[in-house]
Design an enzyme around this catalytic site. Structure first.
Site, PDB file in Angstrom:
ATOM      1  N   LYS A   1     -72.618  10.560 -16.309  1.00 53.62           N
ATOM      2  CA  LYS A   1     -73.056   9.256 -16.674  1.00 53.62           C
ATOM      3  C   LYS A   1     -73.960   9.765 -18.219  1.00 53.62           C
ATOM      4  CE  LYS A   1     -73.768   4.794 -17.100  1.00 53.62           C
ATOM      5  NZ  LYS A   1     -74.402   3.790 -16.331  1.00 53.62           N
TER       6      LYS A   1
ATOM      7  N   LYS B   1     -82.753   3.050 -22.212  1.00 52.35           N
ATOM      8  CA  LYS B   1     -83.244   3.722 -20.878  1.00 52.35           C
ATOM      9  C   LYS B   1     -82.312   4.786 -20.315  1.00 52.35           C
ATOM     10  CE  LYS B   1     -81.725   3.294 -16.461  1.00 52.35           C
ATOM     11  NZ  LYS B   1     -80.887   3.188 -15.677  1.00 52.35           N
TER      12      LYS B   1
END
Lengths: 289, 289
Positions: free
Chosen positions: A169, A237
């Site tokens: 990811k 983030k």
């Protein structure tokens, strides 16, 4: 059918959990938010606390904002002590790979399986049940979870060892961020040079520069549509996780640093809720456009 | 059929000119190189100098390494004085947009048309006549050149005003360079983290991170195949044009700067003849892999 506890009913978690309820899984939820209420109308059952939820669930899924929230639910709220041995913990949040590995190790000692299974595809993908799911953990745990994943996503890949779903990811977010940067630099150069950016997009899509991001975000930039989509502040983030992981394994990520610092500038301006394609807006503004 | 003078019979120019000869165009060439000899066997005619070539040609095509070579042929060798009024000059080299605009202005005063028409697709595209061709100049000149372009390429786009073909090519090279950087950072992070990069590539190709470069160069990186392809040192030259154009129009290109400086490091190591996917090799080497 396995009983599922679902923690984290936000804009991603709500549609994901809804698909599970509609597929006939018994689903137990914690929060008494509006999203939980909507889910309860579909048949989900509200639990009073995480101990009660853990006592009812064969599989617990978390879909939370970041590493601290997942750690808090597991280790502070005491979920780790309430989960039944033989049950399976699946974290579908995007968190630090190191945290996923720590969770795996802790739960393994208690006889509880664990998968890191972050997703890509955003709210649209969650609603359409077409998420990409990148999974780290054992083959046995993956096979157990696969029928559940198939209710929420399409491109489901077992990458390898614990943490490898989160690593993948992070890779995904690096590639997406840098490709948006590429499109933003190219289209800003064209625009300031007085060249029609729609024609540039069309020409580039026909060749080696083709990408899904040039197609979709190129069109967004042409249309001046910076409504999320995927918010800059959330992508930032994820870049933090990528940069942190790079530092842990000593891999310099010079392009990622550039993109992250531009995201910081956009957030500083108060535009962190715009779609991440707004990287182009930043470049335009510092180019006097 | 229009008579064509073709200047620059390198690895790109030779197959491009060959397609024109085979399509039945009378083609005149200058160089007495091995490539020119091969072309003469197909029916091209050797001229003694650029004056003789210009006197025979309705359309003159140049396919040269960089701006100085195109300027030299036109302004130093005197081609500008030898071209017939009403003839058309097509520069298919990748050069500075500002130079293309200067050429257009100079030739326009002499009643000679001019197009900047750089290509993308490399040697493979040149040989297969599948080049992308990005064209700047007047609609009239574009229409005149189109039948000739169609013998050499597939995705032929008239972008707009003079120089806009070169601007588009610069955009293309920015996007290609930064996308390779994206793949290189992602796969190096995965590799150093002990994650199977073939599985990362497969997972990312199914989602939003999809690109032709992830597909083709991702596979090259997995296969350790850094044979060009497109040489780092040639891409670096194109990045120079992009950065120079950015400076001229005051557009900062922070990602492009990062990629260009990594290319410099690879060239400094003596690896400038490797394929541009070798950006991954550089990141691996500075990561201790």
């Amino acid at each position: 059918m396995e009983k599922i506890g679902f923690i984290g009913l936000g804009i991603m978690g709500k549609p994901m959990a809804t698909h599970l309820v509609k597929a006939g899984y018994p689903v137990f939820v914690l929060s008494s938010s509006a999203n939980a209420a909507a889910l309860m109308k579909e048949g989900a059952v509200l639990m009073n606390n995480s101990k009660e939820l853990a006592g009812n669930a064969d599989i617990i899924i978390t879909m939370l904002p970041d590493s601290p929230e997942v750690e808090s639910v597991l280790f502070k709220d005491g979920l780790e002590h309430s989960m039944i041995p033989g049950s399976l913990f699946i974290d579908m949040s995007t968190i630090a790979p190191a945290t996923s590995i720590a969770i795996f190790n802790t739960l393994q000692q208690k006889g509880i399986g664990s998968l890191d299974a972050p997703v890509s595809g955003g709210q649209t993908g969650a609603e359409a049940a077409t998420l990409s799911i990148m999974v780290g953990g054992s083959e046995t745990a993956f096979k157990r979870a696969l029928p559940v994943f198939e209710k929420m996503g399409k491109n489901i890949v077992h990458i390898g060892k614990p943490g490898s779903g989160q690593i993948t990811k992070a890779c995904n977010q690096i590639v997406v961020g840098l490709t948006i940067q590429a499109i933003a630099e190219a289209l800003t150069l064209a625009k300031k040079s007085g060249v029609d950016i729609a024609k540039v997009r069309a020409a580039l899509l026909g060749g080696f520069a083709q990408s899904k991001i040039l197609d979709l975000h190129g069109q967004r930039i042409i249309d001046r549509n910076f409504k999320p989509g995927f918010k800059i502040k959330l992508h930032r983030k994820d870049m933090k996780i990528a940069l942190q992981t790079g530092r842990e394994v000593s891999v310099p990520l010079p392009g990622t640093v550039v993109v992250a610092s531009q995201m910081d500038a956009i957030i500083a301006k108060g535009d962190g809720d715009l779609d991440h394609s707004a990287l182009a807006l930043y470049l335009e503004s510092v180019s006097g456009l």
